[in-house]
Write a protein that holds these residues in place. Structure first.
Motif, mmCIF file in Angstrom:
data_model
loop_
_atom_site.group_PDB
_atom_site.id
_atom_site.type_symbol
_atom_site.label_atom_id
_atom_site.label_comp_id
_atom_site.label_asym_id
_atom_site.label_seq_id
_atom_site.Cartn_x
_atom_site.Cartn_y
_atom_site.Cartn_z
ATOM 1 N N ASP A 378 33.683 35.241 62.255
ATOM 2 C CA ASP A 378 33.793 34.745 63.627
ATOM 3 C C ASP A 378 32.498 34.096 64.105
ATOM 4 O O ASP A 378 32.514 33.143 64.893
ATOM 5 C CB ASP A 378 34.168 35.894 64.569
ATOM 6 C CG ASP A 378 35.633 36.289 64.430
ATOM 7 O OD1 ASP A 378 36.370 35.553 63.755
ATOM 8 O OD2 ASP A 378 36.024 37.339 64.973
ATOM 9 N N GLY A 382 34.086 30.822 63.133
ATOM 10 C CA GLY A 382 35.104 31.111 64.120
ATOM 11 C C GLY A 382 35.310 29.982 65.115
ATOM 12 O O GLY A 382 34.752 28.876 64.986
ATOM 13 N N PHE A 383 36.105 30.298 66.159
ATOM 14 C CA PHE A 383 36.463 29.280 67.157
ATOM 15 C C PHE A 383 35.247 28.820 67.956
ATOM 16 O O PHE A 383 35.118 27.638 68.295
ATOM 17 C CB PHE A 383 37.537 29.857 68.093
ATOM 18 C CG PHE A 383 37.965 28.909 69.176
ATOM 19 C CD1 PHE A 383 38.771 27.827 68.886
ATOM 20 C CD2 PHE A 383 37.546 29.104 70.491
ATOM 21 C CE1 PHE A 383 39.164 26.942 69.886
ATOM 22 C CE2 PHE A 383 37.929 28.231 71.493
ATOM 23 C CZ PHE A 383 38.750 27.147 71.187
ATOM 24 N N HIS A 384 34.339 29.748 68.279
ATOM 25 C CA HIS A 384 33.173 29.398 69.079
ATOM 26 C C HIS A 384 31.940 29.067 68.235
ATOM 27 O O HIS A 384 30.870 28.828 68.799
ATOM 28 C CB HIS A 384 32.824 30.566 70.014
ATOM 29 C CG HIS A 384 33.915 30.892 70.982
ATOM 30 N ND1 HIS A 384 34.203 30.098 72.065
ATOM 31 C CD2 HIS A 384 34.798 31.927 71.032
ATOM 32 C CE1 HIS A 384 35.214 30.636 72.750
ATOM 33 N NE2 HIS A 384 35.596 31.741 72.140
ATOM 34 N N SER A 385 32.043 29.073 66.922
ATOM 35 C CA SER A 385 30.886 28.809 66.065
ATOM 36 C C SER A 385 30.302 27.403 66.208
ATOM 37 O O SER A 385 29.095 27.231 66.040
ATOM 38 C CB SER A 385 31.251 29.068 64.607
ATOM 39 O OG SER A 385 32.279 28.182 64.179
ATOM 40 N N HIS A 387 29.524 25.707 68.787
ATOM 41 C CA HIS A 387 28.469 25.700 69.805
ATOM 42 C C HIS A 387 27.176 26.313 69.251
ATOM 43 O O HIS A 387 26.077 25.807 69.511
ATOM 44 C CB HIS A 387 28.941 26.481 71.033
ATOM 45 C CG HIS A 387 30.224 25.966 71.611
ATOM 46 N ND1 HIS A 387 30.311 24.761 72.284
ATOM 47 C CD2 HIS A 387 31.484 26.481 71.596
ATOM 48 C CE1 HIS A 387 31.563 24.562 72.677
ATOM 49 N NE2 HIS A 387 32.290 25.593 72.272
ATOM 50 N N GLY A 388 27.313 27.384 68.470
ATOM 51 C CA GLY A 388 26.125 27.989 67.875
ATOM 52 C C GLY A 388 25.461 27.072 66.867
ATOM 53 O O GLY A 388 24.233 26.954 66.835
ATOM 54 N N GLU A 390 25.579 23.852 66.877
ATOM 55 C CA GLU A 390 24.974 22.747 67.626
ATOM 56 C C GLU A 390 23.614 23.146 68.189
ATOM 57 O O GLU A 390 22.634 22.392 68.086
ATOM 58 C CB GLU A 390 25.918 22.324 68.750
ATOM 59 C CG GLU A 390 25.462 21.083 69.505
ATOM 60 C CD GLU A 390 26.480 20.630 70.533
ATOM 61 O OE1 GLU A 390 26.186 19.673 71.273
ATOM 62 O OE2 GLU A 390 27.573 21.252 70.595
#
Length: 448
Positions: A378, A382-385, A387-388, A390
């Motif tokens: 994750d 994952g779905f929010h990776s 942003h990390g 970037e």
């Protein structure tokens, strides 16, 4: 006259080289014999004439590391010199021996040669597997998640001395064995639980079991200490190398070449745009503060003076930031070199730390394995990776003074996490599914 002197020097040099060549067997044997004498001296002085045991409880870990290092060095000298001794004797023929007699080179008697070789063999025969003992002896612990009734091939005995592999799974070769043999291995007169209980009682009643437990604990403790120390070295040495190189090597050189006022202040357009925005905000803040305090309006000359001072301050700040970015590039090169050098000189520690992590990972419960897999997947795929990733890529670009290329960042996010996700799934399917199927089932249930 000069030519004759020069020719005489060349002849003397060639003669000395030839004499050195003829003395190679005796010189190699003598150096190997001296190394064996040093090993024997350590045994007699510190281990009461016994073998240098790296698991001995007579000394602390630091002292045993010292003895282990000396032992490895001396054994390496013995092996190299004996190889040189055998090779040089093979190349020396009867003509060379006659030439040695003419050159007044006295060879050792055969009885003395045999005596030295016998002494070397007596000393070094106790340490034939010293490399295995220092890196992998009793370090590989079979994971508790493997079922007790699983069929294990005969090659699994090699896992005891293999620090780089997880517990081996039955392969095709094991499947080709006759079924009658497999049934004989898996079935018996008494139930398996009773046999395992009897075996456990035998171990508990064995008078040497306590020593085995203590030795296993010491080996596990030693493995843990080596692994933690090596992990700290992998973190601390590159960081220290970066700071030292930046402060004492790269920094003075960069400051010397960028000390001139004519040097470029901004490394890229993003820095320049950031500086202009900051200067514009300062001008607006100056006018706003002048309006709210009901003071006489500032004259254009005063505003221009304040703006010049602020622009000078911003330029100095970005000049330092640009210099710091250039320093980071070269200091990071030093850090990478130090990291690679540490990996090259610590192969035995790498084997130990790999076995350490294998023992931890494969020793976890099924729910813990599933939790760690879900956490890592994750975070990185994952779905929010995105942003990390970037934020991470923009931070690296700023660290090196490079402009944040949005196209490259988006392309990286669109490809690398997908590749990483594929690797995760392949590892789960190829290895974890065979080693711990219950962990994979727990992972799927938690993931749903």
């Amino acid at each position: 006259m000069k030519n004759s002197v020069f020719s005489q020097k060349i002849y003397s040099f060639l003669l000395a080289t030839y004499r050195w060549y003829l003395q190679t067997p005796e010189r190699s044997l003598h150096e190997a014999y001296d190394a064996a004498l040093k090993i024997k001296e350590i045994e007699d002085k510190h281990f009461n004439g016994n073998k240098i045991d790296i698991d001995s409880a007579m000394y602390s870990n630091s002292v045993m590391d010292y003895f282990e290092s000396d032992l490895k060095k001396l054994l390496k000298i013995v092996r190299m010199r004996l190889t040189e001794f055998r090779a040089s004797r093979w190349f020396l023929n009867e003509e060379n021996q006659k030439a040695a007699q003419k050159a007044d080179i006295q060879h050792l008697s055969p009885s003395l040669v045999l005596e030295k070789l016998n002494f070397i063999d007596q000393v070094t025969s106790k340490y034939t597997n010293i490399s295995d003992q220092t890196t992998s002896k009793a370090l590989v612990v079979r994971p508790p998640n493997i079922a007790a009734n699983s069929v294990i091939s005969d090659d699994d005995s090699l896992l005891v001395n293999t620090p780089t592999l997880p517990p081996k799974i039955p392969n095709r070769d094991s499947d080709k064995k006759p079924k009658s043999k497999l049934k004989a291995d898996t079935m018996g007169v008494l139930p398996r639980s009773i046999l395992s209980t009897i075996s456990r009682l035998q171990v508990e009643l064995d008078p040497n079991s306590e020593q085995d437990v203590i030795q296993t604990f010491r080996q596990t403790q030693r493995r843990t200490i080596i692994s933690i120390r090596f992990i700290l070295l992998l973190i601390i040495i590159p960081l220290l190398t970066h700071q030292i190189a930046k402060a004492f090597v790269v920094g003075p050189i960069i400051d010397r070449f960028r000390s001139s006022e004519q040097m470029q202040i901004f490394l890229n357009s993003e820095m320049e745009e950031e500086a202009l925005v900051e200067l514009q905000r300062f001008e607006e803040r100056l006018k706003f503060e002048n309006l709210i305090i009901k003071a006489p309006p500032l004259l254009p000359e005063q505003i221009e003076t304040e703006m010049k001072n602020k622009a000078r301050e911003i330029s100095e700040e970005f000049r330092r930031e640009s210099s710091n970015a250039i320093k980071n590039v070269f200091a990071d090169v030093f850090s990478v070199v130090a990291f690679i050098w540490l990996l090259l000189v610590s192969k035995s520690s790498i084997a130990v730390i790999k076995d350490f992590f294998d023992h931890i990972v494969y020793g976890l419960s099924d729910s813990a394995k599933a939790f760690i897999i879900i956490l890592f997947t994750d975070i990185f795929v994952g779905f929010h990776s995105p942003h990390g990733w970037e934020v991470l890529l923009e931070g690296v670009s700023r660290h090196w003074g490079l402009p944040a290329n949005r196209d490259f960042i988006f392309l990286f996010i669109a490809t690398f996490p997908v590749i990483l996700d594929t690797i995760f799934k392949y590892w789960i399917f190829r290895y974890l599914n065979r080693i711990s199927p219950s962990a994979v089932a727990t992972y799927r249930n938690m993931n749903e």
